[in-house]
Design a protein around this motif. Structure first.
Motif, PDB file in Angstrom:
ATOM      1  N   ASN A 119      43.103  36.552  30.233  1.00  0.00           N
ATOM      2  CA  ASN A 119      43.014  37.659  29.275  1.00  0.00           C
ATOM      3  C   ASN A 119      44.376  38.293  29.001  1.00  0.00           C
ATOM      4  N   ASN A 120      45.373  38.000  29.851  1.00  0.00           N
ATOM      5  CA  ASN A 120      46.719  38.553  29.673  1.00  0.00           C
ATOM      6  C   ASN A 120      47.605  37.666  28.793  1.00  0.00           C
ATOM      7  N   LEU A 121      47.066  36.557  28.331  1.00  0.00           N
ATOM      8  CA  LEU A 121      47.841  35.652  27.480  1.00  0.00           C
ATOM      9  C   LEU A 121      47.421  35.800  26.028  1.00  0.00           C
ATOM     10  N   ALA A 122      48.369  36.190  25.194  1.00  0.00           N
ATOM     11  CA  ALA A 122      48.108  36.332  23.757  1.00  0.00           C
ATOM     12  C   ALA A 122      48.152  34.954  23.101  1.00  0.00           C
ATOM     13  N   PRO A 123      47.520  34.810  21.946  1.00  0.00           N
ATOM     14  CA  PRO A 123      47.547  33.517  21.241  1.00  0.00           C
ATOM     15  C   PRO A 123      48.964  33.021  20.951  1.00  0.00           C
ATOM     16  N   ASN A 124      49.924  33.943  20.782  1.00  0.00           N
ATOM     17  CA  ASN A 124      51.307  33.544  20.496  1.00  0.00           C
ATOM     18  C   ASN A 124      52.105  33.238  21.765  1.00  0.00           C
ATOM     19  N   GLY A 125      51.439  33.260  22.919  1.00  0.00           N
ATOM     20  CA  GLY A 125      52.108  32.957  24.183  1.00  0.00           C
ATOM     21  C   GLY A 125      52.664  34.167  24.895  1.00  0.00           C
ATOM     22  N   GLY A 126      52.630  35.332  24.266  1.00  0.00           N
ATOM     23  CA  GLY A 126      53.104  36.567  24.888  1.00  0.00           C
ATOM     24  C   GLY A 126      52.094  37.110  25.879  1.00  0.00           C
ATOM     25  N   LEU A 127      52.467  38.206  26.504  1.00  0.00           N
ATOM     26  CA  LEU A 127      51.588  38.851  27.469  1.00  0.00           C
ATOM     27  C   LEU A 127      50.959  40.093  26.854  1.00  0.00           C
ATOM     28  N   VAL A 128      49.696  40.324  27.173  1.00  0.00           N
ATOM     29  CA  VAL A 128      48.971  41.505  26.716  1.00  0.00           C
ATOM     30  C   VAL A 128      48.197  42.094  27.884  1.00  0.00           C
ATOM     31  N   GLY A 129      47.835  43.362  27.764  1.00  0.00           N
ATOM     32  CA  GLY A 129      47.004  43.981  28.788  1.00  0.00           C
ATOM     33  C   GLY A 129      47.685  44.122  30.137  1.00  0.00           C
ATOM     34  N   MET A 130      49.000  44.216  30.135  1.00  0.00           N
ATOM     35  CA  MET A 130      49.735  44.315  31.401  1.00  0.00           C
ATOM     36  C   MET A 130      49.732  45.742  31.962  1.00  0.00           C
ATOM     37  N   GLU A 131      49.259  46.699  31.174  1.00  0.00           N
ATOM     38  CA  GLU A 131      49.296  48.096  31.596  1.00  0.00           C
ATOM     39  C   GLU A 131      48.553  48.316  32.916  1.00  0.00           C
ATOM     40  N   TYR A 132      47.408  47.686  33.074  1.00  0.00           N
ATOM     41  CA  TYR A 132      46.625  47.879  34.296  1.00  0.00           C
ATOM     42  C   TYR A 132      47.282  47.209  35.497  1.00  0.00           C
ATOM     43  N   LEU A 133      47.975  46.104  35.266  1.00  0.00           N
ATOM     44  CA  LEU A 133      48.711  45.460  36.355  1.00  0.00           C
ATOM     45  C   LEU A 133      49.874  46.347  36.810  1.00  0.00           C
ATOM     46  N   VAL A 134      50.505  47.030  35.859  1.00  0.00           N
ATOM     47  CA  VAL A 134      51.584  47.983  36.189  1.00  0.00           C
ATOM     48  C   VAL A 134      51.020  49.116  37.036  1.00  0.00           C
ATOM     49  N   VAL A 135      49.861  49.644  36.646  1.00  0.00           N
ATOM     50  CA  VAL A 135      49.224  50.718  37.416  1.00  0.00           C
ATOM     51  C   VAL A 135      48.981  50.268  38.852  1.00  0.00           C
ATOM     52  N   LYS A 136      48.414  49.089  39.009  1.00  0.00           N
ATOM     53  CA  LYS A 136      48.106  48.588  40.352  1.00  0.00           C
ATOM     54  C   LYS A 136      49.376  48.432  41.179  1.00  0.00           C
ATOM     55  N   GLU A 137      50.436  47.938  40.585  1.00  0.00           N
ATOM     56  CA  GLU A 137      51.688  47.742  41.320  1.00  0.00           C
ATOM     57  C   GLU A 137      52.310  49.082  41.723  1.00  0.00           C
ATOM     58  N   ILE A 138      52.273  50.062  40.859  1.00  0.00           N
ATOM     59  CA  ILE A 138      52.822  51.379  41.201  1.00  0.00           C
ATOM     60  C   ILE A 138      52.009  52.009  42.331  1.00  0.00           C
ATOM     61  N   VAL A 139      50.703  51.883  42.288  1.00  0.00           N
ATOM     62  CA  VAL A 139      49.845  52.380  43.376  1.00  0.00           C
ATOM     63  C   VAL A 139      50.208  51.667  44.677  1.00  0.00           C
ATOM     64  N   ARG A 140      50.373  50.346  44.618  1.00  0.00           N
ATOM     65  CA  ARG A 140      50.708  49.569  45.815  1.00  0.00           C
ATOM     66  C   ARG A 140      52.064  49.976  46.390  1.00  0.00           C
ATOM     67  N   LEU A 141      53.046  50.179  45.524  1.00  0.00           N
ATOM     68  CA  LEU A 141      54.377  50.590  45.992  1.00  0.00           C
ATOM     69  C   LEU A 141      54.331  51.945  46.699  1.00  0.00           C
ATOM     70  N   HIS A 142      53.560  52.874  46.165  1.00  0.00           N
ATOM     71  CA  HIS A 142      53.434  54.184  46.802  1.00  0.00           C
ATOM     72  C   HIS A 142      52.714  54.067  48.145  1.00  0.00           C
ATOM     73  N   GLU A 143      51.703  53.256  48.183  1.00  0.00           N
ATOM     74  CA  GLU A 143      50.959  53.044  49.420  1.00  0.00           C
ATOM     75  C   GLU A 143      51.855  52.427  50.498  1.00  0.00           C
ATOM     76  N   ASP A 144      52.621  51.405  50.123  1.00  0.00           N
ATOM     77  CA  ASP A 144      53.519  50.763  51.086  1.00  0.00           C
ATOM     78  C   ASP A 144      54.565  51.733  51.603  1.00  0.00           C
ATOM     79  N   TYR A 145      55.167  52.497  50.711  1.00  0.00           N
ATOM     80  CA  TYR A 145      56.219  53.419  51.115  1.00  0.00           C
ATOM     81  C   TYR A 145      55.673  54.493  52.060  1.00  0.00           C
ATOM     82  N   MET A 146      54.484  54.994  51.766  1.00  0.00           N
ATOM     83  CA  MET A 146      53.888  56.055  52.588  1.00  0.00           C
ATOM     84  C   MET A 146      53.174  55.489  53.812  1.00  0.00           C
ATOM     85  N   GLN A 147      53.156  54.174  53.942  1.00  0.00           N
ATOM     86  CA  GLN A 147      52.467  53.491  55.039  1.00  0.00           C
ATOM     87  C   GLN A 147      51.009  53.933  55.158  1.00  0.00           C
TER      88      GLN A 147
END
Length: 143
Positions: A88-116
């Motif tokens: 679902n993250n692959l656009a017909p032109n080969g680009g990426l779409v819908g990456m916003e939620y993946l960014v959210v998950k990564e930012i949450v993970r980074l905060h969790e890791d830093y705060m242990q």
């Protein structure tokens, strides 16, 4: 203010309602700002008038943040894949779409890791009147 400006620019009557709270989260201000901008950008991908409802809930060491989109419901398979890279993250032109939620998950993970902290989550689920994006962030600690 970001939602109101973007709604005017895009010609889409999307309102952001929120429950006032005294709960504060700790973390990197720029990353948290980007997290919320990513959620707003994702919401505007669906061009329909309606309302987003934001609330924060104190859950001990973390704050559970919920963003309800009242404009539509989504099938369970779409909700299950929102935070996971998929076809679902692959656009017909080969680009990426819908990456916003993946960014959210990564930012949450980074905060969790830093705060242990463990138990941090980012998920989407169906609910009466729409669907909810939910994630947790550390409370009252600075990165």
């Amino acid at each position: 203010h970001t939602v109101a400006r973007k709604a005017k620019k895009e010609g889409c009557a999307l309102l952001l309602q929120y429950e006032p709270t005294h709960i504060t989260v700790g973390g990197d201000k720029d990353m948290l700002s980007f997290l919320f901008r990513s959620l707003i950008d994702a919401a505007f991908e669906y061009k329909a008038a309606g309302e987003l409802r934001l609330r924060a809930v104190d859950c001990g060491d973390v704050v559970r943040v919920e963003l309800l989109d009242t404009r539509r419901t989504l099938p369970e398979d779409i909700l299950a894949d929102m935070f996971t890279p998929s076809k679902n993250n692959l656009a017909p032109n080969g680009g990426l779409v819908g990456m916003e939620y993946l960014v959210v998950k990564e930012i949450v993970r980074l905060h969790e890791d830093y705060m242990q902290l463990r138990g941090g989550r980012a998920e989407a689920r169906a609910c009466d009147g729409g669907f909810v994006i939910m994630f947790t962030l550390p409370k009252n600690s600075a990165l």
